[in-house]
Design a protein around this motif. Structure first.
Motif, mmCIF file in Angstrom:
data_model
loop_
_atom_site.group_PDB
_atom_site.id
_atom_site.type_symbol
_atom_site.label_atom_id
_atom_site.label_comp_id
_atom_site.label_asym_id
_atom_site.label_seq_id
_atom_site.Cartn_x
_atom_site.Cartn_y
_atom_site.Cartn_z
ATOM 1 N N GLY A 63 8.251 4.173 -5.602
ATOM 2 C CA GLY A 63 9.098 4.708 -4.543
ATOM 3 C C GLY A 63 9.475 3.647 -3.525
ATOM 4 O O GLY A 63 10.629 3.570 -3.079
ATOM 5 N N PHE A 64 8.511 2.817 -3.178
ATOM 6 C CA PHE A 64 8.768 1.741 -2.210
ATOM 7 C C PHE A 64 9.699 0.684 -2.803
ATOM 8 O O PHE A 64 10.662 0.254 -2.159
ATOM 9 N N LEU A 65 9.435 0.264 -4.024
ATOM 10 C CA LEU A 65 10.257 -0.767 -4.651
ATOM 11 C C LEU A 65 11.691 -0.285 -4.845
ATOM 12 O O LEU A 65 12.644 -1.050 -4.651
ATOM 13 N N ASP A 66 11.842 0.975 -5.200
ATOM 14 C CA ASP A 66 13.195 1.538 -5.337
ATOM 15 C C ASP A 66 13.923 1.544 -3.984
ATOM 16 O O ASP A 66 15.119 1.269 -3.915
ATOM 17 N N LYS A 67 13.180 1.842 -2.941
ATOM 18 C CA LYS A 67 13.771 1.911 -1.587
ATOM 19 C C LYS A 67 14.282 0.543 -1.130
ATOM 20 O O LYS A 67 15.360 0.436 -0.550
ATOM 21 N N ILE A 68 13.516 -0.507 -1.391
ATOM 22 C CA ILE A 68 13.909 -1.833 -0.899
ATOM 23 C C ILE A 68 14.947 -2.501 -1.796
ATOM 24 O O ILE A 68 15.446 -3.574 -1.463
ATOM 25 N N LYS A 69 15.269 -1.874 -2.923
ATOM 26 C CA LYS A 69 16.368 -2.373 -3.763
ATOM 27 C C LYS A 69 17.712 -2.175 -3.075
ATOM 28 O O LYS A 69 18.651 -2.904 -3.278
ATOM 29 N N ARG A 70 17.799 -1.090 -2.281
ATOM 30 C CA ARG A 70 19.089 -0.693 -1.727
ATOM 31 C C ARG A 70 19.567 -1.645 -0.647
ATOM 32 O O ARG A 70 18.784 -2.280 0.010
ATOM 33 N N THR A 114 8.092 -9.832 -3.959
ATOM 34 C CA THR A 114 7.308 -8.746 -3.367
ATOM 35 C C THR A 114 5.843 -9.070 -3.632
ATOM 36 O O THR A 114 5.432 -9.195 -4.791
ATOM 37 N N LEU A 115 5.092 -9.251 -2.560
ATOM 38 C CA LEU A 115 3.667 -9.591 -2.661
ATOM 39 C C LEU A 115 2.838 -8.316 -2.581
ATOM 40 O O LEU A 115 3.026 -7.500 -1.671
ATOM 41 N N LEU A 116 1.914 -8.150 -3.520
ATOM 42 C CA LEU A 116 1.032 -6.978 -3.532
ATOM 43 C C LEU A 116 -0.409 -7.474 -3.556
ATOM 44 O O LEU A 116 -0.800 -8.173 -4.482
ATOM 45 N N GLY A 117 -1.185 -7.151 -2.525
ATOM 46 C CA GLY A 117 -2.559 -7.649 -2.448
ATOM 47 C C GLY A 117 -3.577 -6.548 -2.232
ATOM 48 O O GLY A 117 -3.359 -5.640 -1.443
ATOM 49 N N ASN A 118 -4.690 -6.662 -2.941
ATOM 50 C CA ASN A 118 -5.828 -5.764 -2.764
ATOM 51 C C ASN A 118 -6.971 -6.528 -2.093
ATOM 52 O O ASN A 118 -7.275 -7.664 -2.476
#
Length: 253
Positions: free
Chosen positions: A246-253, A85-89
């Protein structure tokens, strides 16, 4: 938590925790410490990595967003990462966008906050005058909704950077590269899950930029943080982490 910089095979990076990889990409003048609260929260469940992007080390002729994307790929291969999972600012988000288009097989999802790639009002439309520290302070404060976030330490760091001529040349080259490399026509190709977490009061990549990202990327969701500028993970870390979790939990499923 103290963030300890590792040095291996030409890479300088932070690595904390175990689990699926969460790779954080900093902005043009961003420090690794900008991600402190994200590392603190998510290293309990993820392997959190922050490579130092070689903005000041690249040859001047190759200084640009594509070169940083190639560097990220070398780092991901060196660390043997998959399902990233890439997170960029800011600039880091722009590099992330280029990367996922070039190497979608390595990336599970993308998170952008204050990302360039469509439009960026860097330093409020002007580059800081090196001789004037008050001017630099004003432009650093421009990054945030609350000017108090622009500590004297942060102002000093920026002031020292822009008084280093080789660094200034590369900053300008990188900024011009980001402006030239507009992503508008390519964003529809990004079909992986994308989370946009945006400061409602971002003056550098304003709210309409987030809305356009959301409209152009078919599998994206957009979350707003009120009274927040260009770096939500610094200015509103708890709210930022709530949306990210919330997003990371969602994409676990």
């Amino acid at each position: 938590m103290e963030l300890v910089l590792r040095q291996e095979h030409g890479f300088s990076y932070i690595e904390v925790g175990e689990g699926e990889p969460l790779l954080l990409l900093h902005g043009l003048m961003g420090a690794l410490s900008n991600w402190h609260d994200v590392v603190e929260e998510f290293s309990k469940e993820y392997k959190v990595l922050i490579p130092m992007l070689p903005i000041y080390e690249l040859p001047i002729l190759t200084t640009g967003v594509r070169a940083l994307s190639k560097f990220v790929h070398k780092f991901i291969k060196f660390k043997k990462l998959r399902n990233v999972t890439l997170l960029g600012n800011s600039l880091g988000g722009h590099v992330g966008l280029i990367y996922v288009l070039a190497h979608p097989g390595y990336v599970k999802a993308l998170v952008l906050t204050g990302s360039s790639g469509l439009y960026e009002n860097a330093f409020g439309g002007s580059f800081p005058r090196r001789e004037n520290k008050d001017f630099v302070r004003e432009k650093v404060q421009f990054t945030f909704y609350d000017p108090a976030i622009a500590t004297e330490e942060l102002v000093d760091d920026v002031y020292q950077t822009i008084n280093d001529r080789p660094k200034v040349i590369r900053i300008l080259a990188m900024a011009k590269s980001a402006i030239r490399h507009n992503m508008k026509d390519e964003l529809r190709k990004i079909t992986m899950p994308v989370c946009l977490i945006w400061g409602r009061d971002d003056k550098i990549t304003p709210p309409e930029v987030a809305v356009e990202f959301n409209q152009l990327m078919p599998n994206s969701e957009l979350h707003w943080i009120d009274k927040c500028g260009h770096a939500p993970m610094m200015e509103r870390p708890q709210e930022f982490n709530t949306y990210l979790k919330g997003f990371l939990d969602k994409i676990k499923r």
